[in-house]
Design a protein around this motif. Structure first.
Motif, PDB file in Angstrom:
ATOM      1  N   PRO A  57       0.787  -1.241   0.000  1.00  0.00           N
ATOM      2  CA  PRO A  57       0.000   0.000   0.000  1.00  0.00           C
ATOM      3  C   PRO A  57       0.817   1.289   0.000  1.00  0.00           C
ATOM      4  O   PRO A  57       0.243   2.352  -0.203  1.00  0.00           O
ATOM      5  N   THR A  58       2.126   1.216   0.177  1.00  0.00           N
ATOM      6  CA  THR A  58       2.931   2.439   0.164  1.00  0.00           C
ATOM      7  C   THR A  58       3.545   2.733  -1.204  1.00  0.00           C
ATOM      8  O   THR A  58       4.209   3.754  -1.376  1.00  0.00           O
ATOM      9  N   LYS A  61       2.780   3.787  -7.588  1.00  0.00           N
ATOM     10  CA  LYS A  61       1.922   3.452  -8.729  1.00  0.00           C
ATOM     11  C   LYS A  61       1.013   2.289  -8.366  1.00  0.00           C
ATOM     12  O   LYS A  61       1.411   1.389  -7.628  1.00  0.00           O
ATOM     13  N   SER A  62      -0.200   2.287  -8.925  1.00  0.00           N
ATOM     14  CA  SER A  62      -1.192   1.285  -8.538  1.00  0.00           C
ATOM     15  C   SER A  62      -1.749   0.552  -9.750  1.00  0.00           C
ATOM     16  O   SER A  62      -1.918   1.126 -10.833  1.00  0.00           O
ATOM     17  N   ILE A  63      -2.044  -0.730  -9.536  1.00  0.00           N
ATOM     18  CA  ILE A  63      -2.723  -1.563 -10.525  1.00  0.00           C
ATOM     19  C   ILE A  63      -3.916  -2.214  -9.831  1.00  0.00           C
ATOM     20  O   ILE A  63      -3.761  -2.823  -8.772  1.00  0.00           O
ATOM     21  N   ILE A  64      -5.097  -2.085 -10.417  1.00  0.00           N
ATOM     22  CA  ILE A  64      -6.268  -2.813  -9.911  1.00  0.00           C
ATOM     23  C   ILE A  64      -6.566  -3.937 -10.882  1.00  0.00           C
ATOM     24  O   ILE A  64      -6.588  -3.743 -12.104  1.00  0.00           O
ATOM     25  N   MET A  65      -6.749  -5.144 -10.341  1.00  0.00           N
ATOM     26  CA  MET A  65      -6.873  -6.355 -11.149  1.00  0.00           C
ATOM     27  C   MET A  65      -8.297  -6.907 -11.068  1.00  0.00           C
ATOM     28  O   MET A  65      -8.851  -7.044  -9.977  1.00  0.00           O
ATOM     29  N   ARG A  88       1.480  -0.880  -6.108  1.00  0.00           N
ATOM     30  CA  ARG A  88       0.401  -1.224  -5.201  1.00  0.00           C
ATOM     31  C   ARG A  88      -0.585  -2.065  -5.998  1.00  0.00           C
ATOM     32  O   ARG A  88      -1.107  -1.629  -7.035  1.00  0.00           O
ATOM     33  N   MET A  89      -0.878  -3.259  -5.525  1.00  0.00           N
ATOM     34  CA  MET A  89      -1.701  -4.206  -6.258  1.00  0.00           C
ATOM     35  C   MET A  89      -3.014  -4.407  -5.518  1.00  0.00           C
ATOM     36  O   MET A  89      -3.036  -4.895  -4.376  1.00  0.00           O
TER      37      MET A  89
END
Length: 369
Positions: A57-58, A61-65, A88-89
């Motif tokens: 969570p830190t 960049k984020s990816i939502i799957m 961040r996954m």
């Protein structure tokens, strides 16, 4: 480094390093949040619960799957293990799957726009302003629709196995699609006999999952998916279907356990006429089918369901995706699970070049985390 050279290098390194590592789904804590939904039969808003895991969570960049059918958040285990130190996954159980609940109405209360709302609900809950959307199968279509509707949130997307099935033309029901691609006949059964299909799938959850999650080297019977009256009938003469080939025994047990929470009762949302027509109708009302963000489409070459490379050309998907990159790879319907080293190499190379393809406005969105 040029895209093709970068990809070749990453694939070579991945094979030298050996088999891709997958994560143990039981090692992650499942979290949940309440999201607003609409029950169109009751004509009222209701609360549903969306389950998800949040890894690293830190990260900046984020990816939502987003998984497809029949699947769960844990189907992204190879990708979580590969990218968890850099991104961040967020991996969700789609509404109606696993522990994620669903409005009582299955027929018309889960359009792709509705599920897009679930994605933004989860992202808002965890404090993410923008993300790459990574989807497989119907999850790919969710990501396409999410990016089309909410470019302020989804600044890039990856669609795995299935190309962009836009709504620019006339509405096509399951029977019309099956006329072009005969292995989609099972969708006619799901659409016209949803209750009977659910009962058939629920009779033996492990058998239903094993029947569906196969590979090129462990194929289903030739007649599988070709009937408009049954889904599992092609396996009637098969006493015991072999285990899911790309899962460990514990991975398979986990799938069975999670599916046993609600069974298949609310999972056929992608196939009902009400949801499909609702998606098409709402998109037609907006009259905007183009997705300007960067898009990576990864299409398998050996899917018994359909020739997705042909389908992409038939649908003219590229006409609506000005920043499209298409890659093909060996594999049946589950390339990210069948050949994770190859898939992860393709995804990593694209992610590394993604920043250079963003417009200034998109770069601001991706940096404001």
């Amino acid at each position: 480094m040029h895209w093709s050279a970068r990809l070749t290098l990453l694939l070579v390194l991945s094979f030298v390093a050996g088999a891709a590592a997958t994560s143990n789904p039981r090692a992650y804590t499942i979290q949940s949040t309440s999201c607003r939904a609409v029950d169109r039969v009751l004509n009222e808003e209701v609360n549903i619960t969306i389950d998800y895991v949040d890894v690293n969570p830190t990260a900046e960049k984020s990816i939502i799957m987003v998984h497809g059918w029949p699947s769960l958040w844990s189907s992204w285990g190879y990708q979580i293990e590969e990218f968890k130190d850099e991104y961040r996954m967020i991996a969700i159980d789609v509404r109606g799957f696993g522990g994620s609940t669903h409005p009582a109405d299955v027929q018309s209360s889960s359009t792709l726009a509705d599920i897009t709302g679930d994605l933004t609900c989860v992202l808002g809950h965890v404090g993410i302003q923008s993300a790459v959307c990574l989807g497989h199968d119907w999850g790919a279509e969710v990501c396409y629709e999410a990016a089309r509707r909410r470019p302020d949130v989804f600044y890039a997307l990856v669609g795995v196995t299935v190309p962009y099935m836009h709504s620019a033309g006339p509405f096509a029901d399951s029977a019309q699609l099956a006329a072009v691609m005969p292995k989609l006949a099972y969708q006619v059964f799901f659409e016209n006999h949803t209750t009977e299909a659910v009962a058939e799938l629920n009779k033996d959850i492990r058998r239903s999952l094993r029947a569906t999650l196969r590979t090129v080297n462990s194929t289903p019977p030739d007649s599988f998916l070709t009937s408009v009256n049954t889904y599992l009938g092609a396996y009637d003469n098969v006493t015991e279907i072999p285990p899911i080939p790309f899962f460990t025994s514990d991975d398979e047990d986990y799938f069975v356990e999670r599916f046993s929470i609600q069974k298949f009762d609310h999972t056929l949302i992608f196939y009902t006429r009400g949801n499909r027509y609702g998606t098409w109708q709402s998109t037609q009302a907006q009259a905007n089918y183009t997705i300007p963000q960067p898009v990576l489409s990864v299409l398998p070459l050996n899917d018994p369901v359909a020739d997705w490379v042909f389908a992409a050309k038939y649908l003219k998907s590229a006409a609506f995706l000005p920043q499209l990159t298409t890659k093909t790879m060996e594999g049946a319907h589950w390339p990210h699970l069948e050949h994770p080293q190859v898939f992860n190499g393709i995804l990593r190379a694209w992610l590394e070049t993604l920043e250079y393809s963003l417009t200034p406005a998109q770069r601001v969105f991706s940096d404001e985390l």
